[in-house]
Design a protein around this motif. Structure first.
Motif, PDB file in Angstrom:
ATOM      1  N   ALA A 156       2.504  -0.547  -5.268  1.00  0.00           N
ATOM      2  CA  ALA A 156       0.469  -0.585  -6.720  1.00  0.00           C
ATOM      3  C   ALA A 156      -0.393  -1.324  -5.786  1.00  0.00           C
ATOM      4  O   ALA A 156      -1.220  -1.586  -6.685  1.00  0.00           O
ATOM      5  CB  ALA A 156       1.253  -1.849  -7.613  1.00  0.00           C
ATOM      6  N   GLY A 157      -0.423  -1.234  -4.706  1.00  0.00           N
ATOM      7  CA  GLY A 157      -1.584  -2.348  -4.619  1.00  0.00           C
ATOM      8  C   GLY A 157      -1.957  -3.816  -4.563  1.00  0.00           C
ATOM      9  O   GLY A 157      -2.852  -4.058  -4.389  1.00  0.00           O
ATOM     10  N   GLU A 158      -1.409  -4.645  -4.977  1.00  0.00           N
ATOM     11  CA  GLU A 158      -1.092  -5.650  -4.655  1.00  0.00           C
ATOM     12  C   GLU A 158      -1.694  -6.852  -3.034  1.00  0.00           C
ATOM     13  O   GLU A 158      -0.558  -6.667  -2.117  1.00  0.00           O
ATOM     14  CB  GLU A 158       0.370  -6.397  -5.326  1.00  0.00           C
ATOM     15  CG  GLU A 158       0.511  -6.156  -7.058  1.00  0.00           C
ATOM     16  CD  GLU A 158       1.986  -6.219  -7.391  1.00  0.00           C
ATOM     17  OE1 GLU A 158       2.905  -6.882  -6.331  1.00  0.00           O
ATOM     18  OE2 GLU A 158       1.925  -6.415  -8.722  1.00  0.00           O
ATOM     19  N   PHE A 207       1.207  -1.197  -0.112  1.00  0.00           N
ATOM     20  CA  PHE A 207      -0.361  -0.394  -0.106  1.00  0.00           C
ATOM     21  C   PHE A 207       1.146   1.340   0.213  1.00  0.00           C
ATOM     22  O   PHE A 207       2.217   0.837   0.221  1.00  0.00           O
ATOM     23  CB  PHE A 207      -1.094   0.193   1.212  1.00  0.00           C
ATOM     24  CG  PHE A 207      -1.650  -1.337   1.482  1.00  0.00           C
ATOM     25  CD1 PHE A 207      -2.484  -1.656   0.658  1.00  0.00           C
ATOM     26  CD2 PHE A 207      -2.380  -0.956   2.278  1.00  0.00           C
ATOM     27  CE1 PHE A 207      -3.283  -2.522   0.239  1.00  0.00           C
ATOM     28  CE2 PHE A 207      -3.947  -2.651   2.391  1.00  0.00           C
ATOM     29  CZ  PHE A 207      -4.297  -2.507   0.687  1.00  0.00           C
ATOM     30  N   CYS A 259      -5.035 -10.319  -5.113  1.00  0.00           N
ATOM     31  CA  CYS A 259      -5.910  -9.096  -6.174  1.00  0.00           C
ATOM     32  C   CYS A 259      -4.976  -7.163  -6.071  1.00  0.00           C
ATOM     33  O   CYS A 259      -4.214  -7.839  -5.185  1.00  0.00           O
ATOM     34  CB  CYS A 259      -7.386  -8.723  -5.552  1.00  0.00           C
ATOM     35  SG  CYS A 259      -7.752  -7.977  -3.692  1.00  0.00           S
ATOM     36  N   THR A 260      -5.895  -6.592  -6.554  1.00  0.00           N
ATOM     37  CA  THR A 260      -4.795  -5.669  -6.848  1.00  0.00           C
ATOM     38  C   THR A 260      -6.005  -4.014  -6.276  1.00  0.00           C
ATOM     39  O   THR A 260      -7.654  -4.611  -6.620  1.00  0.00           O
ATOM     40  CB  THR A 260      -4.499  -5.027  -7.918  1.00  0.00           C
ATOM     41  OG1 THR A 260      -3.576  -6.377  -8.149  1.00  0.00           O
ATOM     42  CG2 THR A 260      -3.379  -4.304  -8.002  1.00  0.00           C
ATOM     43  N   ALA A 261      -5.427  -3.695  -5.342  1.00  0.00           N
ATOM     44  CA  ALA A 261      -6.819  -2.357  -4.964  1.00  0.00           C
ATOM     45  C   ALA A 261      -5.973  -1.292  -5.729  1.00  0.00           C
ATOM     46  O   ALA A 261      -4.714  -0.776  -4.253  1.00  0.00           O
ATOM     47  CB  ALA A 261      -6.913  -2.196  -3.872  1.00  0.00           C
ATOM     48  N   ASN A 262      -5.782  -0.720  -6.875  1.00  0.00           N
ATOM     49  CA  ASN A 262      -4.817   0.274  -6.962  1.00  0.00           C
ATOM     50  C   ASN A 262      -4.922   1.638  -5.946  1.00  0.00           C
ATOM     51  O   ASN A 262      -5.391   2.269  -5.254  1.00  0.00           O
ATOM     52  CB  ASN A 262      -4.750   0.902  -8.323  1.00  0.00           C
ATOM     53  CG  ASN A 262      -4.497   0.257  -9.321  1.00  0.00           C
ATOM     54  OD1 ASN A 262      -3.224  -1.179  -9.430  1.00  0.00           O
ATOM     55  ND2 ASN A 262      -4.917  -0.347  -9.967  1.00  0.00           N
ATOM     56  N   CYS A 263      -3.945   2.595  -5.424  1.00  0.00           N
ATOM     57  CA  CYS A 263      -3.742   3.771  -4.922  1.00  0.00           C
ATOM     58  C   CYS A 263      -4.854   3.151  -3.755  1.00  0.00           C
ATOM     59  O   CYS A 263      -5.231   4.351  -2.569  1.00  0.00           O
ATOM     60  CB  CYS A 263      -4.891   4.364  -5.520  1.00  0.00           C
ATOM     61  SG  CYS A 263      -3.997   5.625  -6.814  1.00  0.00           S
ATOM     62  N   THR A 264      -4.704   2.339  -2.789  1.00  0.00           N
ATOM     63  CA  THR A 264      -4.868   1.873  -1.504  1.00  0.00           C
ATOM     64  C   THR A 264      -3.635   2.564  -0.679  1.00  0.00           C
ATOM     65  O   THR A 264      -2.273   2.335  -0.915  1.00  0.00           O
ATOM     66  CB  THR A 264      -5.095   0.071  -1.233  1.00  0.00           C
ATOM     67  OG1 THR A 264      -6.080   0.334  -2.146  1.00  0.00           O
ATOM     68  CG2 THR A 264      -5.773   0.133   0.222  1.00  0.00           C
ATOM     69  N   ASN A 277       3.141   4.029  -1.499  1.00  0.00           N
ATOM     70  CA  ASN A 277       3.567   4.331  -2.521  1.00  0.00           C
ATOM     71  C   ASN A 277       3.950   3.044  -3.669  1.00  0.00           C
ATOM     72  O   ASN A 277       4.397   3.030  -4.541  1.00  0.00           O
ATOM     73  CB  ASN A 277       5.010   5.183  -2.469  1.00  0.00           C
ATOM     74  CG  ASN A 277       6.403   3.975  -1.421  1.00  0.00           C
ATOM     75  OD1 ASN A 277       5.491   2.876  -0.882  1.00  0.00           O
ATOM     76  ND2 ASN A 277       7.518   4.642  -1.554  1.00  0.00           N
TER      77      ASN A 277
END
Length: 112
Positions: free
Chosen positions: A73-75, A69, A95-100, A71
């Motif tokens: 990629a949110g992987e 989380f 899963c991926t949660a971009n900008c988290t 800086n």
């Protein structure tokens, strides 16, 4: 040993913890604590190299989320305990949660 610690979190139910150490990509490992010997021992390496900096156990200690989380990629990778008697974990989902920036488990321990 001169390594950078990205994150560390104790299991809420057992004498074990997950440690993310080293510069990115980091190593993610599971450690168990021996209270008699007052020492920690490496149980298993969950990731040899991964861009992760966040650890979240659910309240029951049966699931753990290892994520990148802020800086990164949110992987996110989810691990589940295979056996209550041993410190054995397997990856159950990703899963991926971009900008988290941050995330937490719900009180039921099933939803993230």
């Amino acid at each position: 040993s001169g390594n950078v610690v990205q994150a560390v979190e104790w299991s809420p139910t057992r004498d074990e913890f997950i440690l993310i150490r080293g510069f990115q990509p980091s190593q993610v490992s599971l450690w168990s604590w021996d209270s008699k010997g007052q020492s920690a021992s490496l149980t298993t390496v969950l990731f040899e190299k991964a861009h992760r900096n966040t650890i979240r156990f659910n309240l029951f200690g049966s699931l753990a989320c290892i994520a990148g989380f802020g800086n990164l990629a949110g992987e996110m990778d989810f691990f589940g305990r295979v056996d209550d008697e041993r410190c054995e974990w397997v990856q159950v989902s990703s899963c991926t949660a971009n900008c988290t920036v941050s995330a937490e488990w719900s009180p039921d321990g099933r939803h993230f």
